[in-house]
Design a protein around this motif. Structure first.
Motif, PDB file in Angstrom:
ATOM      1  N   UNK A 179       0.851  -1.189   0.000  1.00 44.62           N
ATOM      2  CA  UNK A 179       0.000   0.000   0.000  1.00 44.62           C
ATOM      3  C   UNK A 179       0.884   1.236   0.000  1.00 44.62           C
ATOM      4  N   UNK A 180       0.362   2.382  -0.469  1.00 47.68           N
ATOM      5  CA  UNK A 180       1.160   3.611  -0.455  1.00 47.68           C
ATOM      6  C   UNK A 180       1.235   4.182   0.956  1.00 47.68           C
ATOM      7  N   UNK A 181       1.979   3.480   1.817  1.00 50.21           N
ATOM      8  CA  UNK A 181       2.075   3.884   3.215  1.00 50.21           C
ATOM      9  C   UNK A 181       2.951   5.122   3.383  1.00 50.21           C
ATOM     10  N   UNK A 182       3.827   5.356   2.435  1.00 52.27           N
ATOM     11  CA  UNK A 182       4.668   6.545   2.438  1.00 52.27           C
ATOM     12  C   UNK A 182       5.118   6.809   1.008  1.00 52.27           C
ATOM     13  N   UNK A 183       5.944   7.828   0.824  1.00 52.86           N
ATOM     14  CA  UNK A 183       6.280   8.225  -0.545  1.00 52.86           C
ATOM     15  C   UNK A 183       7.169   7.199  -1.249  1.00 52.86           C
ATOM     16  N   UNK A 184       7.991   6.476  -0.502  1.00 58.11           N
ATOM     17  CA  UNK A 184       8.787   5.423  -1.132  1.00 58.11           C
ATOM     18  C   UNK A 184       7.889   4.304  -1.651  1.00 58.11           C
ATOM     19  N   UNK A 185       6.949   3.878  -0.831  1.00 51.42           N
ATOM     20  CA  UNK A 185       6.036   2.807  -1.231  1.00 51.42           C
ATOM     21  C   UNK A 185       5.170   3.218  -2.410  1.00 51.42           C
ATOM     22  N   UNK A 186       4.903   4.516  -2.528  1.00 54.17           N
ATOM     23  CA  UNK A 186       4.054   5.016  -3.617  1.00 54.17           C
ATOM     24  C   UNK A 186       4.706   4.822  -4.979  1.00 54.17           C
ATOM     25  N   UNK A 187       5.995   4.500  -5.009  1.00 52.36           N
ATOM     26  CA  UNK A 187       6.663   4.212  -6.285  1.00 52.36           C
ATOM     27  C   UNK A 187       6.005   3.039  -6.993  1.00 52.36           C
ATOM     28  N   UNK A 188       5.270   2.205  -6.254  1.00 51.09           N
ATOM     29  CA  UNK A 188       4.643   1.016  -6.824  1.00 51.09           C
ATOM     30  C   UNK A 188       3.125   1.175  -6.968  1.00 51.09           C
ATOM     31  N   UNK A 189       2.638   2.381  -6.760  1.00 45.86           N
ATOM     32  CA  UNK A 189       1.198   2.624  -6.879  1.00 45.86           C
ATOM     33  C   UNK A 189       0.733   2.349  -8.308  1.00 45.86           C
ATOM     34  N   UNK A 250       8.289  -3.837   5.010  1.00 40.23           N
ATOM     35  CA  UNK A 250       8.583  -3.862   6.438  1.00 40.23           C
ATOM     36  C   UNK A 250       7.820  -2.761   7.168  1.00 40.23           C
ATOM     37  N   UNK A 251       7.818  -1.555   6.610  1.00 52.98           N
ATOM     38  CA  UNK A 251       7.073  -0.450   7.220  1.00 52.98           C
ATOM     39  C   UNK A 251       5.595  -0.802   7.319  1.00 52.98           C
ATOM     40  N   UNK A 252       5.048  -1.389   6.259  1.00 51.60           N
ATOM     41  CA  UNK A 252       3.631  -1.735   6.248  1.00 51.60           C
ATOM     42  C   UNK A 252       3.307  -2.786   7.317  1.00 51.60           C
ATOM     43  N   UNK A 253       4.150  -3.794   7.437  1.00 48.78           N
ATOM     44  CA  UNK A 253       3.925  -4.830   8.445  1.00 48.78           C
ATOM     45  C   UNK A 253       4.019  -4.238   9.845  1.00 48.78           C
ATOM     46  N   UNK A 254       5.015  -3.397  10.087  1.00 46.98           N
ATOM     47  CA  UNK A 254       5.174  -2.784  11.404  1.00 46.98           C
ATOM     48  C   UNK A 254       4.022  -1.842  11.721  1.00 46.98           C
ATOM     49  N   UNK A 255       3.590  -1.082  10.715  1.00 47.88           N
ATOM     50  CA  UNK A 255       2.462  -0.169  10.927  1.00 47.88           C
ATOM     51  C   UNK A 255       1.189  -0.943  11.266  1.00 47.88           C
ATOM     52  N   UNK A 256       0.998  -2.067  10.603  1.00 46.84           N
ATOM     53  CA  UNK A 256      -0.174  -2.904  10.888  1.00 46.84           C
ATOM     54  C   UNK A 256      -0.142  -3.387  12.334  1.00 46.84           C
ATOM     55  N   UNK A 257       1.042  -3.750  12.814  1.00 48.78           N
ATOM     56  CA  UNK A 257       1.178  -4.214  14.187  1.00 48.78           C
ATOM     57  C   UNK A 257       1.031  -3.080  15.192  1.00 48.78           C
ATOM     58  N   UNK A 258       1.358  -1.860  14.752  1.00 48.82           N
ATOM     59  CA  UNK A 258       1.319  -0.714  15.661  1.00 48.82           C
ATOM     60  C   UNK A 258      -0.071  -0.096  15.797  1.00 48.82           C
ATOM     61  N   UNK A 259      -1.002  -0.591  15.032  1.00 51.21           N
ATOM     62  CA  UNK A 259      -2.354  -0.064  15.165  1.00 51.21           C
ATOM     63  C   UNK A 259      -3.099   0.159  13.873  1.00 51.21           C
ATOM     64  N   UNK A 261      -2.736   0.772   9.226  1.00 52.62           N
ATOM     65  CA  UNK A 261      -2.065   1.479   8.134  1.00 52.62           C
ATOM     66  C   UNK A 261      -2.905   2.673   7.706  1.00 52.62           C
ATOM     67  N   UNK A 262      -2.316   3.843   7.788  1.00 55.19           N
ATOM     68  CA  UNK A 262      -2.969   5.055   7.309  1.00 55.19           C
ATOM     69  C   UNK A 262      -2.333   5.406   5.971  1.00 55.19           C
ATOM     70  N   UNK A 263      -2.815   4.767   4.926  1.00 55.69           N
ATOM     71  CA  UNK A 263      -2.211   4.933   3.607  1.00 55.69           C
ATOM     72  C   UNK A 263      -2.572   6.278   2.983  1.00 55.69           C
ATOM     73  N   UNK A 264      -1.790   6.668   2.010  1.00 52.71           N
ATOM     74  CA  UNK A 264      -2.075   7.874   1.245  1.00 52.71           C
ATOM     75  C   UNK A 264      -3.375   7.715   0.461  1.00 52.71           C
ATOM     76  N   UNK A 265      -3.968   8.814   0.107  1.00 51.35           N
ATOM     77  CA  UNK A 265      -5.082   8.769  -0.835  1.00 51.35           C
ATOM     78  C   UNK A 265      -4.530   8.466  -2.220  1.00 51.35           C
ATOM     79  N   UNK A 266      -5.398   8.112  -3.141  1.00 53.53           N
ATOM     80  CA  UNK A 266      -4.956   7.811  -4.506  1.00 53.53           C
ATOM     81  C   UNK A 266      -4.278   9.027  -5.129  1.00 53.53           C
ATOM     82  N   UNK A 267      -4.808  10.224  -4.857  1.00 49.48           N
ATOM     83  CA  UNK A 267      -4.214  11.435  -5.414  1.00 49.48           C
ATOM     84  C   UNK A 267      -2.849  11.697  -4.813  1.00 49.48           C
ATOM     85  N   UNK A 268      -2.708  11.507  -3.510  1.00 47.65           N
ATOM     86  CA  UNK A 268      -1.407  11.686  -2.861  1.00 47.65           C
ATOM     87  C   UNK A 268      -0.405  10.672  -3.386  1.00 47.65           C
TER      88      UNK A 268
END
Length: 303
Positions: A179-189, A250-259, A261-268
């Motif tokens: 998921x586009x959890x941050x700007x690096x992950x958004x490279x695969x959007x 890794x960020x996505x898995x950790x975020x899921x465990x931390x409570x 995933x607050x992913x970016x919107x499609x536009x973001x």
């Protein structure tokens, strides 16, 4: 011979009478420049590149032997980085780069050779029949059937990276794409796909074709119960996408465990991908790692 050019235009220094008066020790005020390629004001002059960054150009070669050496050196460096990052899983995992003279052939790591020990001299070249035509060593059947079909179906792809890394496998087990959890992950959007079936180890010729077909025109393919494949217009780029996908997983898995995933919107995500998903930026992002690994492990360049 290699040619590499870079044009970086530095800010013009203020001078009396230019852009207003100037007090000694205080920079002259500059009038903001028009928006250019999404970069406003005084930053627009740094580059004509669409990312707004002063990116150097990829090298261009006059001699095919020089280009072959360049690709093989970067391939060996990418493998050493896989070893350094702990991406090895026994005999699994393989990276390839297309030969510049014979585009139906590719260079790959020999079967059973540790990523942490691969040198340029160890690389093997494989033809469309799966035969080793240069170098000493055996070809992993999985490496042949996967890489051959991807290179054959995607002529614009110069390199393929495949590994069985922890966090990508965790997403595959969950049947979840990045998921586009941050700007690096958004490279695969919009540029990744899940292969959600498992037919055993990928050593069958037709299975390799199916995997390549499922990849389609995407940048990444997550194989459920298996691992991850990334591709690029250079081994530098393909390796960078692999590193980014794994760390983002890794960020996505950790975020899921931390409570959650607050992913970016499609536009973001689209805006982030315009920068962090840029292929040329992907190539450039590998260059600091290249400098680091050849300084640490110069023996990888042995021919």
């Amino acid at each position: 011979m290699e040619h590499s050019t870079q044009e970086t235009r530095l800010p013009a220094r203020g001078a009396p009478g230019e852009h207003g008066s100037r007090t000694p020790g205080i920079p002259a005020q500059r009038t903001p420049e028009p928006v250019e390629n999404g970069v406003t004001g005084h930053r627009a002059h740094l580059s004509d590149h669409e990312t707004g960054l002063p990116l150097p150009k990829r090298p261009v070669f006059d001699d095919v032997e020089d280009e072959r050496r360049h690709r093989k050196q970067r391939l060996a460096a990418a493998m050493r980085l896989f070893g350094k990052f702990g991406y090895a899983e026994g005999i699994s995992g393989h990276l390839s780069v297309r030969d510049p003279e014979y585009p139906d052939r590719f260079w790959v790591n020999p079967f059973g050779r540790s990523f942490a020990m691969v040198r340029v001299a160890d690389l093997i070249c494989v033809d469309p029949d799966g035969k080793v035509v240069e170098g000493d060593g055996l070809v992993n059947p999985s490496a042949f059937v996967i890489h051959y079909h991807i290179h054959e179906q995607r002529p614009e792809v110069e390199a393929v990276a495949h590994g069985h890394t922890t966090y990508a496998r965790a997403l595959g087990v969950a049947g979840r794409l990045l998921e586009p959890v941050d700007q690096e992950a958004a490279a695969f959007h919009g540029d990744q796909v899940l292969f959600d079936r498992y037919d055993g180890p990928a050593v069958d010729y037709d299975m390799g074709r199916t995997i390549a077909e499922h990849l389609g025109g995407n940048r990444a393919l997550l194989l459920s119960h298996h691992g991850l494949i990334t591709v690029g217009g250079s081994i530098d780029e393909a390796a960078h996408w692999y590193f980014t996908y794994e760390s983002s997983a890794q960020v996505q898995v950790l975020a899921s465990q931390a409570g959650g995933v607050n992913a970016m919107t499609a536009d973001e995500a689209r805006k982030a991908k315009d920068g962090f998903g840029n292929p040329h930026l992907g190539w450039f992002s590998f260059q600091p790692l290249w400098e680091e690994i050849i300084a640490e492990q110069p023996d990888l360049l042995e021919e």
